[in-house]
Design an enzyme around this catalytic site. Structure first.
Site, mmCIF file in Angstrom:
data_model
loop_
_atom_site.group_PDB
_atom_site.id
_atom_site.type_symbol
_atom_site.label_atom_id
_atom_site.label_comp_id
_atom_site.label_asym_id
_atom_site.label_seq_id
_atom_site.Cartn_x
_atom_site.Cartn_y
_atom_site.Cartn_z
ATOM 1 N N ARG A 104 12.682 11.072 4.527
ATOM 2 C CA ARG A 104 14.054 10.466 4.784
ATOM 3 C C ARG A 104 14.284 9.801 6.284
ATOM 4 N NH1 ARG A 104 19.602 13.448 3.065
ATOM 5 N NH2 ARG A 104 19.027 14.907 4.631
ATOM 6 N N THR A 108 19.241 6.155 8.494
ATOM 7 C CA THR A 108 19.838 5.533 7.552
ATOM 8 C C THR A 108 19.745 6.164 6.400
ATOM 9 O OG1 THR A 108 17.317 4.744 6.858
ATOM 10 C CG2 THR A 108 18.572 3.352 8.241
ATOM 11 N N ASP A 200 17.254 23.146 4.561
ATOM 12 C CA ASP A 200 16.186 22.195 4.303
ATOM 13 C C ASP A 200 15.054 23.034 3.329
ATOM 14 O OD1 ASP A 200 13.469 21.081 4.844
ATOM 15 O OD2 ASP A 200 14.634 19.692 5.876
ATOM 16 N N ASP A 203 11.467 23.250 5.017
ATOM 17 C CA ASP A 203 11.268 24.261 6.179
ATOM 18 C C ASP A 203 11.366 25.571 5.614
ATOM 19 O OD1 ASP A 203 11.249 22.377 8.097
ATOM 20 O OD2 ASP A 203 13.300 22.230 8.433
#
Length: 209
Positions: A104, A108, A200, A203
């Site tokens: 990602r 944006t 995340d 992670d």
């Protein structure tokens, strides 16, 4: 008409509660992601067709039911989707595994493709696209578009945690795709993370944070 299924099973809810915790370490997080994927796979394969097969048991001949020769494939969205593969293979060990790499863009929030490797006969298979998190829906939608461009017609999407924004986009972009969700959360924050979410997933699976 495609369906959206939000899991109700107590074991799934319990395990999702544990992976949300900040103190849950990478080893336990990985194991739980795999277990949740296995439990969700049970639901996502509920409508696979069966056929009658005659076999011989130690006692006599008998007619049993087996999967009707359906070819299946699991396609994780890298890298967090890898955490769901082993659990699903425990349920459907004959499935092939492909990989789609998307990340990602943090500005944006749109997906950028960097890798795609699929079984040669992917167009003939029922494909399970897997990613622990459905946030904006951009990566999932892009991955499914890539599969459709390669001739795949039968696609199901599985995620452990979803935001309403991501689900809405998926239903708009791919109204023909069944969606299986472990838990539906409240919203996205300004950074595009799911709230309350679990941080995340990549992670936490790989211990890179």
């Amino acid at each position: 008409m495609a369906k959206t299924v939000i899991m109700e099973h107590p074991l799934i809810r319990h395990k999702i509660g544990i992976i949300r915790r900040e103190e849950t370490g990478s080893r336990d997080f990985r194991n739980l992601i795999s277990e949740i994927a296995m439990l969700m796979c049970y639901e996502a394969t509920r409508d696979l067709k069966l056929t009658d097969i005659e076999i011989t048991t130690p006692i006599c001949k008998a007619v049993v039911q087996e999967l009707e020769g359906k070819k299946l494939a699991i396609v994780p969205i890298l890298r967090a989707g890898l955490g769901m593969v082993d659990g699903m293979l425990m349920m459907i060990p004959a499935a092939k595994v492909g990989h789609i790499g998307l990340y990602r863009n943090e500005e944006t929030l749109e997906p950028v493709e960097y890798y795609c490797k699929l079984p040669k006969d992917c167009a003939e298979r029922d494909i399970f696209v897997v990613d622990p998190m459905l946030a904006t829906g951009g990566s999932a939608s892009a991955a499914i578009t890539m599969l459709k461009d390669k001739g795949v017609k039968n696609i199901r999407f599985m995620c452990i945690i979803a935001a309403p924004e991501g689900l809405k986009r998926m239903q708009k972009d791919h109204p023909d795709v069944d969606i299986y969700i472990g838990a539906m959360d409240e919203c996205l924050n300004e950074q595009g993370y799911i709230v309350p979410g679990l941080g995340d997933a990549g992670d936490r699976i790989f211990g890179t944070k």
